[in-house]
Scaffold this motif. Structure first.
Motif, mmCIF file in Angstrom:
data_model
loop_
_atom_site.group_PDB
_atom_site.id
_atom_site.type_symbol
_atom_site.label_atom_id
_atom_site.label_comp_id
_atom_site.label_asym_id
_atom_site.label_seq_id
_atom_site.Cartn_x
_atom_site.Cartn_y
_atom_site.Cartn_z
ATOM 1 N N TYR A 166 0.813 -1.223 0.000
ATOM 2 C CA TYR A 166 0.000 0.000 0.000
ATOM 3 C C TYR A 166 0.844 1.269 0.000
ATOM 4 C CZ TYR A 166 0.738 1.110 4.995
ATOM 5 O OH TYR A 166 1.287 1.458 6.201
ATOM 6 N N ASP A 167 2.096 1.195 0.473
ATOM 7 C CA ASP A 167 2.920 2.403 0.544
ATOM 8 C C ASP A 167 4.047 2.414 -0.482
ATOM 9 O OD1 ASP A 167 4.318 0.340 1.691
ATOM 10 O OD2 ASP A 167 4.815 1.395 3.551
ATOM 11 N N ASP A 168 4.018 1.480 -1.423
ATOM 12 C CA ASP A 168 4.978 1.450 -2.534
ATOM 13 C C ASP A 168 6.433 1.457 -2.078
ATOM 14 O OD1 ASP A 168 3.000 1.383 -4.514
ATOM 15 O OD2 ASP A 168 2.799 3.565 -4.504
ATOM 16 N N ASP A 169 6.733 0.698 -1.007
ATOM 17 C CA ASP A 169 8.118 0.626 -0.564
ATOM 18 C C ASP A 169 8.794 -0.663 -1.009
ATOM 19 O OD1 ASP A 169 6.910 -1.254 1.063
ATOM 20 O OD2 ASP A 169 7.716 -0.471 2.955
ATOM 21 N N GLY A 170 8.093 -1.474 -1.820
ATOM 22 C CA GLY A 170 8.676 -2.697 -2.338
ATOM 23 C C GLY A 170 8.488 -3.916 -1.463
ATOM 24 N N TRP A 171 7.757 -3.771 -0.336
ATOM 25 C CA TRP A 171 7.523 -4.881 0.584
ATOM 26 C C TRP A 171 6.020 -5.100 0.744
ATOM 27 C CZ3 TRP A 171 11.523 -7.544 3.307
ATOM 28 C CH2 TRP A 171 12.813 -7.077 3.017
ATOM 29 N N ALA A 172 5.613 -6.369 0.760
ATOM 30 C CA ALA A 172 4.192 -6.710 0.821
ATOM 31 C C ALA A 172 3.621 -6.455 2.205
ATOM 32 C CB ALA A 172 3.988 -8.177 0.442
ATOM 33 N N ASP A 173 2.618 -5.581 2.267
ATOM 34 C CA ASP A 173 1.853 -5.347 3.485
ATOM 35 C C ASP A 173 0.623 -6.260 3.460
ATOM 36 O OD1 ASP A 173 3.580 -3.016 4.201
ATOM 37 O OD2 ASP A 173 2.665 -2.180 2.394
ATOM 38 N N LEU A 174 -0.237 -6.155 4.464
ATOM 39 C CA LEU A 174 -1.300 -7.145 4.612
ATOM 40 C C LEU A 174 -2.586 -6.500 5.111
ATOM 41 C CD1 LEU A 174 -2.009 -10.193 4.601
ATOM 42 C CD2 LEU A 174 -1.008 -10.336 6.878
ATOM 43 N N PHE A 175 -3.687 -6.756 4.403
ATOM 44 C CA PHE A 175 -4.999 -6.225 4.765
ATOM 45 C C PHE A 175 -5.938 -7.368 5.135
ATOM 46 C CE2 PHE A 175 -9.380 -5.272 3.556
ATOM 47 C CZ PHE A 175 -9.612 -4.065 4.189
ATOM 48 N N VAL A 176 -6.790 -7.148 6.154
ATOM 49 C CA VAL A 176 -7.804 -8.132 6.569
ATOM 50 C C VAL A 176 -9.115 -7.405 6.825
ATOM 51 C CG1 VAL A 176 -8.467 -9.888 8.246
ATOM 52 C CG2 VAL A 176 -6.043 -9.576 7.672
ATOM 53 N N THR A 177 -10.204 -7.898 6.223
ATOM 54 C CA THR A 177 -11.516 -7.367 6.546
ATOM 55 C C THR A 177 -12.203 -8.302 7.535
ATOM 56 O OG1 THR A 177 -13.586 -6.516 5.619
ATOM 57 C CG2 THR A 177 -12.718 -8.513 4.619
ATOM 58 N N ASN A 178 -12.866 -7.721 8.546
ATOM 59 C CA ASN A 178 -13.418 -8.490 9.661
ATOM 60 C C ASN A 178 -14.914 -8.269 9.838
ATOM 61 O OD1 ASN A 178 -10.832 -9.520 10.752
ATOM 62 N ND2 ASN A 178 -10.421 -7.357 11.152
ATOM 63 N N GLY A 179 -15.568 -9.236 10.431
ATOM 64 C CA GLY A 179 -16.981 -9.132 10.773
ATOM 65 C C GLY A 179 -17.452 -10.439 11.373
ATOM 66 N N HIS A 180 -18.160 -10.361 12.483
ATOM 67 C CA HIS A 180 -18.593 -11.584 13.160
ATOM 68 C C HIS A 180 -19.755 -12.226 12.405
ATOM 69 C CE1 HIS A 180 -18.708 -14.360 16.524
ATOM 70 N NE2 HIS A 180 -17.686 -13.714 17.044
ATOM 71 N N VAL A 181 -20.106 -13.450 12.783
ATOM 72 C CA VAL A 181 -21.233 -14.146 12.159
ATOM 73 C C VAL A 181 -22.413 -14.288 13.113
ATOM 74 C CG1 VAL A 181 -19.765 -15.434 10.586
ATOM 75 C CG2 VAL A 181 -20.316 -16.421 12.808
ATOM 76 N N TYR A 182 -22.218 -13.897 14.376
ATOM 77 C CA TYR A 182 -23.277 -14.037 15.368
ATOM 78 C C TYR A 182 -23.725 -12.659 15.860
ATOM 79 C CZ TYR A 182 -21.649 -18.893 15.596
ATOM 80 O OH TYR A 182 -21.289 -20.183 15.293
#
Length: 260
Positions: A166-182
């Protein structure tokens, strides 16, 4: 029952289903070769995420399947149209303590620049998101706590996920979307996670430093990534679910953008 609260039936209370592999015939049609290829999952595990890549760099594409509440699958390509399931041998079937998890989303990248593709999988709450480091020769190690992506994930139910820079520094960052099921319990709506790659094998969770969009609590499910407006940075399309009743939910789409 989930933590003392009556809830709808979970995966283990429902019949599972097999997996399917469709071979492209090259003429606009496909053939179901699941059983012939050895990837049909006759036991009916609860597959939720899948990703294909040449994990051992032998020139043939392998298949990883993230299974909910059952061991994951890693199908090694034999090079003859068939696969061998090697998840337990490779270390990707369960987490480092030998426990099955509620695996859902899956993504891969060479996050530490060692030339091998690593696997990240999102999980249920109180089950940390797991990062499998690719050690080579079809051997993986759970390094989630060492990489600092596990502890922060424990309160959340993770779904769509993606390694992206996301910041174009050449290293892979990580995104997670969250939400409960109950929805019967608290914390049904949950914020997103954004892990910044520290370039030393660890990550820092920085969603609160990026802006209010990622901190807004939603019932996240899926996520897609691309430069939607051709301005040179990666945008995120997030899928969220709005609870309607005890048996149904409505899916809507919201667009959220990370700017470098």
């Amino acid at each position: 029952m989930f933590k003392g609260v009556p809830v709808q039936c979970g995966p283990r209370g429902l019949p599972g289903a097999g997996d399917s592999l469709y071979r492209n015939n090259g003429n606009g049609t496909f053939s179901d070769v699941s059983k012939k290829a050895g990837v049909s999952d006759p036991n009916g595990y609860y597959g939720l995420g899948v990703i294909c890549s040449d994990f051992d760099e032998d020139g043939f594409v392998d298949i990883f399947v993230a299974n909910d509440s059952t061991p994951n699958f890693l199908y090694h390509n034999n090079g003859d149209g068939t696969f061998k399931e090697i998840a337990f041998d490779s270390g990707t079937a369960v987490n480092e303590s030998g426990s099955e998890q509620g695996c859902m989303g899956v993504t891969l990248a060479d996050y530490d620049h060692d030339g091998r593709l690593d696997l990240f999988i999102t999980n249920f709450d109180d089950e940390y998101n797991v990062l499998y480091h690719n050690d080579g020769r079809n051997s993986f190690t759970d390094v989630a706590f060492k990489a600092k992506v596990a502890q922060v994930s424990l309160p959340y139910v993770g779904w769509g996920t993606k390694f992206f820079d996301y910041d174009d520094d050449g290293w892979a960052d990580l995104f997670v979307t969250n939400g409960h099921v109950y929805p019967q319990r608290g914390h049904y709506r949950q914020r997103e996670l954004l892990h910044h790659n520290n370039r030393d094998g660890t990550f820092s969770e920085v969603a609160n430093q990026i802006g209010s969009a990622l901190m807004e609590e939603r019932v996240g499910r899926g996520a897609a990534f691309g430069d939607l407006d051709n301005d040179g940075d990666v945008d995120i399309v997030g899928q969220r679910s709005r609870w309607q009743s005890a048996t149904a939910c409505e899916t809507t789409v919201a667009m959220r953008t990370i700017r470098c």
